[in-house]
Write a protein that holds these residues in place. Structure first.
Motif, PDB file in Angstrom:
ATOM      1  N   ALA A  80      63.537  12.002  39.968  1.00 36.85           N
ATOM      2  CA  ALA A  80      63.841  13.100  40.778  1.00 36.85           C
ATOM      3  C   ALA A  80      63.560  14.443  39.559  1.00 36.85           C
ATOM      4  O   ALA A  80      64.097  14.307  38.886  1.00 36.85           O
ATOM      5  CB  ALA A  80      65.109  13.302  41.446  1.00 36.85           C
ATOM      6  N   PHE A  81      62.719  15.554  40.293  1.00 39.98           N
ATOM      7  CA  PHE A  81      62.380  16.638  39.397  1.00 39.98           C
ATOM      8  C   PHE A  81      62.900  17.686  40.247  1.00 39.98           C
ATOM      9  O   PHE A  81      62.679  17.810  41.350  1.00 39.98           O
ATOM     10  CB  PHE A  81      60.911  16.473  39.173  1.00 39.98           C
ATOM     11  N   GLY A  82      63.011  18.798  39.345  1.00 40.34           N
ATOM     12  CA  GLY A  82      63.205  19.952  40.008  1.00 40.34           C
ATOM     13  C   GLY A  82      64.467  19.967  40.948  1.00 40.34           C
ATOM     14  O   GLY A  82      65.512  19.430  40.691  1.00 40.34           O
ATOM     15  N   ALA A  83      64.346  20.784  42.077  1.00 36.44           N
ATOM     16  CA  ALA A  83      65.494  20.681  42.884  1.00 36.44           C
ATOM     17  C   ALA A  83      65.463  19.525  43.610  1.00 36.44           C
ATOM     18  O   ALA A  83      66.900  19.317  44.116  1.00 36.44           O
ATOM     19  CB  ALA A  83      64.998  21.755  44.180  1.00 36.44           C
TER      20      ALA A  83
ATOM     21  N   GLY B 185      69.972  18.877  39.730  1.00 35.23           N
ATOM     22  CA  GLY B 185      71.093  18.056  39.431  1.00 35.23           C
ATOM     23  C   GLY B 185      71.219  17.367  38.173  1.00 35.23           C
ATOM     24  O   GLY B 185      70.306  17.411  37.613  1.00 35.23           O
ATOM     25  N   ILE B 186      72.303  17.158  37.743  1.00 29.47           N
ATOM     26  CA  ILE B 186      72.559  16.399  36.377  1.00 29.47           C
ATOM     27  C   ILE B 186      73.463  15.310  36.472  1.00 29.47           C
ATOM     28  O   ILE B 186      74.327  15.335  37.180  1.00 29.47           O
ATOM     29  CB  ILE B 186      73.398  17.382  35.542  1.00 29.47           C
ATOM     30  N   ARG B 187      73.164  14.073  36.355  1.00 31.55           N
ATOM     31  CA  ARG B 187      73.819  13.024  35.989  1.00 31.55           C
ATOM     32  C   ARG B 187      73.659  11.923  34.940  1.00 31.55           C
ATOM     33  O   ARG B 187      72.305  11.985  34.293  1.00 31.55           O
ATOM     34  CB  ARG B 187      73.501  12.044  37.151  1.00 31.55           C
ATOM     35  N   ILE B 188      74.643  11.432  34.070  1.00 33.56           N
ATOM     36  CA  ILE B 188      74.686  10.790  32.886  1.00 33.56           C
ATOM     37  C   ILE B 188      75.267   9.681  33.283  1.00 33.56           C
ATOM     38  O   ILE B 188      76.427   9.527  33.642  1.00 33.56           O
ATOM     39  CB  ILE B 188      75.221  11.537  31.698  1.00 33.56           C
TER      40      ILE B 188
ATOM     41  N   GLY C  61      53.177  18.168  35.350  1.00 28.75           N
ATOM     42  CA  GLY C  61      52.021  17.783  36.232  1.00 28.75           C
ATOM     43  C   GLY C  61      52.073  16.213  36.659  1.00 28.75           C
ATOM     44  O   GLY C  61      51.574  15.802  37.748  1.00 28.75           O
ATOM     45  N   ILE C  62      52.808  15.490  35.844  1.00 25.09           N
ATOM     46  CA  ILE C  62      52.901  13.925  36.392  1.00 25.09           C
ATOM     47  C   ILE C  62      53.969  14.012  37.645  1.00 25.09           C
ATOM     48  O   ILE C  62      55.018  14.934  37.657  1.00 25.09           O
ATOM     49  CB  ILE C  62      53.653  13.178  35.356  1.00 25.09           C
ATOM     50  N   THR C  63      53.880  13.119  38.519  1.00 24.86           N
ATOM     51  CA  THR C  63      54.673  13.120  39.701  1.00 24.86           C
ATOM     52  C   THR C  63      55.910  12.147  39.506  1.00 24.86           C
ATOM     53  O   THR C  63      55.787  11.334  38.715  1.00 24.86           O
ATOM     54  CB  THR C  63      53.431  12.559  40.921  1.00 24.86           C
ATOM     55  N   GLU C  64      56.658  12.189  40.285  1.00 26.16           N
ATOM     56  CA  GLU C  64      58.042  11.431  40.486  1.00 26.16           C
ATOM     57  C   GLU C  64      57.606  10.007  40.720  1.00 26.16           C
ATOM     58  O   GLU C  64      58.058   8.964  39.975  1.00 26.16           O
ATOM     59  CB  GLU C  64      58.894  11.906  41.531  1.00 26.16           C
TER      60      GLU C  64
ATOM     61  N   ASP D 279      62.182  22.283  34.908  1.00 22.96           N
ATOM     62  CA  ASP D 279      62.358  21.381  35.685  1.00 22.96           C
ATOM     63  C   ASP D 279      63.618  20.388  35.126  1.00 22.96           C
ATOM     64  O   ASP D 279      63.354  20.063  33.572  1.00 22.96           O
ATOM     65  CB  ASP D 279      61.605  20.435  36.532  1.00 22.96           C
ATOM     66  N   ALA D 280      64.541  20.235  35.611  1.00 24.65           N
ATOM     67  CA  ALA D 280      65.307  18.695  35.411  1.00 24.65           C
ATOM     68  C   ALA D 280      64.356  17.520  35.914  1.00 24.65           C
ATOM     69  O   ALA D 280      63.825  17.635  37.007  1.00 24.65           O
ATOM     70  CB  ALA D 280      66.718  19.138  36.013  1.00 24.65           C
ATOM     71  N   ALA D 281      64.559  16.396  35.113  1.00 24.02           N
ATOM     72  CA  ALA D 281      63.974  15.379  35.475  1.00 24.02           C
ATOM     73  C   ALA D 281      65.074  14.038  35.229  1.00 24.02           C
ATOM     74  O   ALA D 281      65.334  13.721  34.246  1.00 24.02           O
ATOM     75  CB  ALA D 281      62.742  15.036  34.594  1.00 24.02           C
ATOM     76  N   LEU D 282      65.526  13.642  36.356  1.00 24.12           N
ATOM     77  CA  LEU D 282      66.541  12.960  36.398  1.00 24.12           C
ATOM     78  C   LEU D 282      65.841  11.409  36.810  1.00 24.12           C
ATOM     79  O   LEU D 282      65.316  11.123  37.639  1.00 24.12           O
ATOM     80  CB  LEU D 282      67.693  13.268  37.532  1.00 24.12           C
ATOM     81  N   PHE D 283      66.586  10.577  36.083  1.00 26.53           N
ATOM     82  CA  PHE D 283      66.135   8.903  36.236  1.00 26.53           C
ATOM     83  C   PHE D 283      67.287   8.104  36.336  1.00 26.53           C
ATOM     84  O   PHE D 283      68.018   8.010  35.424  1.00 26.53           O
ATOM     85  CB  PHE D 283      65.318   8.667  35.316  1.00 26.53           C
ATOM     86  N   ASP D 284      67.266   7.361  37.462  1.00 30.60           N
ATOM     87  CA  ASP D 284      68.531   6.527  37.770  1.00 30.60           C
ATOM     88  C   ASP D 284      67.901   5.004  38.007  1.00 30.60           C
ATOM     89  O   ASP D 284      67.140   5.098  38.772  1.00 30.60           O
ATOM     90  CB  ASP D 284      69.413   6.965  38.938  1.00 30.60           C
TER      91      ASP D 284
END
Length: 362
Positions: free
Chosen positions: A195-198, A335-338, A166-169, A216-221
């Motif tokens: 960025a979450f989900g799609a 998406g996935i990024r490392i 439930g937390i937002t981006e 959800d994927a949760a991507l943080f850059d």
């Protein structure tokens, strides 16, 4: 005696009598000014730094910036009126014929202003000399970058505890930005990507009010600055178990990053790292889903000089700091990024950012 930054820069600018760095205000604030003066703060709109043929550094600043400028390198000249600024500019460039500018950052109007103020000069592009100097870091610069990376790495380690259903981006981006400042960061290196989900399939997504959901994927850059130097890292974690396709994509991206980083070393063509990572992804079921370069240079700007792409012509040098950031992006799914910030060493590289790269479920 070790050469100054100004001396090293002019030695790489073959045939030039001087290099002029104009700081005429946003968006034409040039990090080269701070690099040469070794100042870590201040605005310095209207300031000019001139590197002479002998490596002399003259710095022209307004009265408002005089006290701050005195803490840095160079011979400081303070102007109150436009005419005084022009007098000091003519004095610094006396006898100079071939004058270089940072063509990557300077405006046409600034170059025209110098041409009008100082007669009979020939304008040249000094960007190659500037970049080849700034992209090889001194020990001091490495330590400043290391401190920025330590801050962002600590925030990365805290991400799992910050996340909840439930937390937002936007809320996550705010929490991370605040925490980087709390740990000693001196501002963001760039706008944090949360960025979450799609939404995570968009490499440069801007945070929205989308709420994190299970699977959800949760991507943080994200990255911070420390005394002017940037960190840059990306991590992707999951709220509970994701779709099998995303779990598999994570495995492939991690393998690709490892393959690329193994190519990082002094004297290596930069493109080798990209090609090695791209080969891993393109030989998997995700062929064509790696849609950007493997990396870029990092310094006082988060994107600095060096390209780590399939077409790059750069040769890596000991002291370069570059990112390593392969990704797989599946529209409508995620998406996935490392990504890590890496220091090029004589026989390989040192990863300056630190967070467990194994798949993480929250």
């Amino acid at each position: 005696m070790e050469k100054s930054r100004a001396e090293r820069m002019i030695s790489k600018a073959e045939g030039l009598d001087a290099i002029v760095i104009m700081n005429d205000g946003s968006p034409y604030l040039d990090s080269t000014f701070w690099y040469l003066t070794e100042l870590s703060g201040g605005v310095f709109e209207g300031a000019i730094a001139i590197v002479g043929k002998d490596g002399r550094l003259d710095v022209i600043v307004s009265e408002m910036e005089s006290e701050a400028a005195a803490a840095g390198k160079g011979n400081i000249y303070v102007y109150k009126k436009r005419g005084e600024r022009e007098y000091y500019l003519r004095k610094a460039l006396a006898g100079a014929k071939r004058v270089g500018f940072n063509a990557d950052r300077v405006s046409y109007s600034s170059v025209a202003y110098v041409e009008k103020t100082v007669k009979n000069i020939r304008v040249n592009d000094a960007a190659p000399a500037i970049l080849s100097t700034m992209t090889v870091k001194t020990q001091k610069e490495i330590e400043q970058t290391r401190k920025a990376c330590k801050i962002s790495s600590q925030v990365a380690k805290e991400i799992p505890d910050m996340l909840s259903e439930g937390i937002t981006e936007k809320e996550m981006a705010f929490k991370m930005d605040f925490r980087m400042r709390e740990l000693g960061g001196m501002g963001n290196a760039f706008e944090t990507i949360s960025a979450f989900g799609a939404n995570s399939s968009r490499p440069h997504h801007s945070p929205t009010d989308y709420k994190l959901a299970k699977g959800d994927a949760a991507l943080f850059d994200f990255g911070t600055k420390y005394e002017g130097y940037c960190s840059d890292m990306t991590r992707t974690v999951f709220l509970s178990r994701p779709q099998e396709i995303l779990a598999r994509a994570y495995e492939v991206v991690l393998e690709a990053q490892t393959a690329g980083i193994e190519k990082y070393r002094d004297g290596a063509p930069a493109k080798e790292a990209d090609l090695a990572a791209r080969k891993v992804i393109d030989e998997s079921e995700f062929k064509g889903k790696f849609i950007h370069a493997f990396g870029h240079g990092i310094g006082m700007d988060v994107h600095q000089g060096i390209s780590v792409s399939p077409r790059s012509k750069h040769i890596l040098r000991e002291g370069n700091i570059v990112s390593a950031e392969p990704g797989i992006y599946i529209q409508g799914v995620g998406g996935i990024r490392i990504e890590d910030t890496c220091l090029i060493t004589k026989n390989g590289c040192e990863r300056l950012t630190d967070f467990d790269r194994r798949i993480t479920f929250v």
